[in-house]
Design a protein around this motif. Structure first.
Motif, short mmCIF file in Angstrom:
data_model
loop_
_atom_site.label_atom_id
_atom_site.label_comp_id
_atom_site.label_asym_id
_atom_site.label_seq_id
_atom_site.Cartn_x
_atom_site.Cartn_y
_atom_site.Cartn_z
N ILE A 84 -2.84 4.47 3.31
CA ILE A 84 -3.63 3.27 3.60
C ILE A 84 -5.11 3.60 3.70
O ILE A 84 -5.96 2.73 3.46
N TRP A 133 -6.62 3.14 0.30
CA TRP A 133 -6.79 1.72 -0.01
C TRP A 133 -8.02 1.15 0.67
O TRP A 133 -8.73 0.32 0.11
N THR A 193 0.82 -1.22 0.00
CA THR A 193 0.00 0.00 0.00
C THR A 193 0.86 1.27 0.00
O THR A 193 0.38 2.33 0.40
N PRO A 225 -3.55 4.07 -4.65
CA PRO A 225 -4.24 3.05 -5.47
C PRO A 225 -4.86 3.67 -6.71
O PRO A 225 -5.23 4.85 -6.73
N VAL A 277 -8.04 -3.60 -0.19
CA VAL A 277 -7.37 -4.48 0.77
C VAL A 277 -8.45 -5.27 1.49
O VAL A 277 -9.31 -4.70 2.17
#
Length: 597
Positions: free
Chosen positions: A207, A210, A161, A165, A216
């Motif tokens: 993160i 993501w 990550t 993304p 994820v």
């Protein structure tokens, strides 16, 4: 196929070495025999079609009798493309051969393998985009002192990550492994208190993005269960990560255990030549090593594969066999579990140190974690570049520059993190020599991983750190650049040790008032007291030293979060009779480390 396909419904089970099962290899004619015995309701698992009036052509293999046969007889596999020429003595009559397949108790088949053809001139059909990647715990089996499975999972998640993304990224589905991925992800998502960079936030990327995009995910499994390499009914075109050996770059051997055994069985059961994978991996590894940070392609490298791709990342480090990730796209008919959604295998390795250090001698806990983080980034970028490639696109120079800066930022953040400062005493001392904890950037540029990245100017690092949430930079009037942690000279703040308990009696404390450990009050009950102030104050330099080390020994060693050093202000060896740490000390009587000494 309409007539022969009915053989898929015939029941039975097969395994090597059981009564009624045998394999007879014909030497020169490329013919061999397979015998399976019915013992249940399982079918043959063959997708076949009628090519002429006297033989049956095998298109693919699905879970069933032959699937189980292949798992146990890798030296005599039934493969897509093989031709069934006889069933229980019946030959040259397709209808009767199908009837034998439907009614058998013991089925003896004679098969013929056509001679190999040159596929180099056969065009490769359009390759599928991979929408899902199943990720197992890379490096989870490595025995590395000071590193647990949770640490390895967190490093891999940091790498996967690290970049923002995009639409070309697959969904990363992390396999169930006793919940280590879930716990590590929860810790990374936890926001530390304001002004505190707890849990060493080095290498943590976007993160939140993501999470928002749902890229994820974690496989739900019950306790004691593990995720299989591939699903029987995958919902989207997916690949699965196989963690291999950096020594051989192979898919293991007949006695392999764990996830390697599961991959060998899943691939061997549908007819893949497992030995050929090792040759493909070695060729691609060498080719990508000569073209670092770029996608390398090889068409039809061996039977069963349409194409293979590799990407080499120097940031992983000089650990032989670990620098590249390799993606292999399956040919139709060779899909694991017989599911056409299982389109690819992703192969990667992790450094192996351990007590003997035979594979990668000199591997430290920090090098291992940094290598895993870089391997995660390399895996994510390989998948991203592959999807761009099959879609007709490619990353631009600016994109590759951003990836390089992200890697550089993560490495610098690690060097200044608590995890590294626990063992890098020279860097810790340099930080303490400055009141605000500034370190000359020239010093960090001499570190091996920074030097190996190809950086030549301080400005490159300053630009990479401009987006860091962990580090601050400055340029002095003389042009020298400096870096420090946002939390100051001590680096990321960690939780303090448990509150110090004071009481009457016991060995003398440091500096007189208050002792270390748990004392007793006049009634023999634990008596809580304040943490003793050492010379300077509780927020001064002395507050950062390890008290156990001051007494002569700290059982945590290099893993201790406090500083192991003797300074002039501490005396020669605190905690010994007649010695002192900015105050009086001596042995007393009682339990624990007592109050006034």
């Amino acid at each position: 196929r309409d007539a022969a396909g009915e053989a898929n419904g015939v029941g039975g089970a097969a395994s090597a070495g059981e009564p009624g099962q045998e394999a007879i290899a014909a030497p020169a004619s490329d013919e061999f025999a397979v015998t399976v015995e019915k013992s249940g309701r399982q079918g043959l698992g063959l997708d076949i079609e009628v090519q002429d009036s006297d033989s049956l052509f095998i298109k693919s293999i699905k879970p069933g009798l032959i699937f189980e046969w292949n798992k146990r007889n890798l030296q005599l596999q039934v493969r897509p493309g093989d031709i069934i020429v006889e069933c229980n003595g019946v030959h040259s009559n397709v209808q009767q051969m199908v009837a034998e397949c439907k009614s058998f108790q013991v089925l003896r088949m004679r098969l013929r393998r056509p001679p190999p053809i040159d596929l180099s001139t056969v065009p490769v059909p359009p390759l599928p985009q991979i929408r899902q990647l199943r990720v197992s715990l890379l490096g989870g089996d490595t025995v590395q002192q000071g590193v647990g499975k949770g640490d390895a999972a967190a490093a891999l998640l940091r790498g996967v990550t690290a970049d923002w993304p995009g639409k070309s990224d697959p969904v990363f589905e992390f396999a169930f492994d006793l919940g280590v991925f879930e716990r590590a992800w929860s810790d990374l998502l936890a926001e530390p208190p304001e002004g505190v960079q707890g849990n060493d936030r080095w290498g943590v990327g976007p993160i939140g993005a993501w999470c928002m995009q749902g890229r994820v995910q974690f496989q739900p499994r019950g306790l004691g269960k593990v995720s299989p390499p591939y699903d029987l009914e995958a919902s989207d075109d997916c690949a699965s990560l196989c963690c291999g050996s950096p020594e051989t770059l192979s898919l293991g051997h007949a006695r392999s255990a764990g996830s390697t055994k599961a991959f060998r069985e899943a691939l061997g059961a549908v007819g893949h030549d497992l030995a050929a994978f090792e040759d493909v991996h070695r060729q691609l590894y060498a080719a990508s090593q000569d073209n670092p940070r770029k996608l390398v392609r090889m068409d039809r490298p061996c039977p069963g594969l349409l194409a293979s791709f590799s990407r080499f990342s120097p940031e992983i480090g000089a650990w032989g066999g670990c620098g590249a990730a390799i993606l292999s796209i399956f040919e139709p008919g060779y899909y694991p579990m017989g599911c056409p959604r299982n389109v690819a295998l992703l192969y990667a390795t992790a450094p192996m140190g351990g007590p003997n250090g035979r594979t990668h001698p000199g591997l430290t806990a920090g090098s291992f974690l940094c290598a895993l983080q870089s391997a995660g980034s390399n895996i994510a970028r390989l998948m991203r570049e592959y999807n761009w490639h099959v879609g007709g696109g490619a990353p631009g120079d600016h994109q590759r520059a951003e990836w390089w800066e992200t890697d550089m930022k993560a490495q610098m953040e690690y060097y200044m993190s608590n995890r590294n400062l626990q063992t890098d005493r020279q860097l810790k001392l340099r930080m303490m020599q400055d009141e605000e904890g500034w370190v000359d950037l020239d010093i960090l540029m001499t570190y091996p991983r920074i030097a190996a990245s190809g950086v030549t100017q301080q400005q490159e690092i300053l630009e990479a750190l401009s987006t860091s949430k962990c580090l601050k930079t400055k340029v002095a009037d003389n042009g020298r650049a400096y870096v420090r942690h946002v939390c100051g000279p001590t680096g990321p703040k960690r939780k303090r040790p448990p509150e110090i308990i004071s009481g009457g009696g016991g060995c003398g404390g440091f500096g007189g008032g208050g002792g270390y450990g748990q004392g007793m009050d006049g009634h023999g009950q634990p008596n809580a007291g304040p943490r003793p102030r050492m010379e300077g104050s509780s927020d001064g330099p002395m507050d950062r030293f390890c008290w156990d080390f001051g007494k002569g020994f700290c059982k945590k060693g290099d893993m201790c979060k406090w500083i192991h050093i003797i300074t002039p202000g501490m005396g020669s060896m605190p905690g010994k009779p007649g010695m002192s740490m900015g105050g009086q000390s001596g042995y007393g009587s009682g339990q624990g480390y007592g109050g006034s000494g």
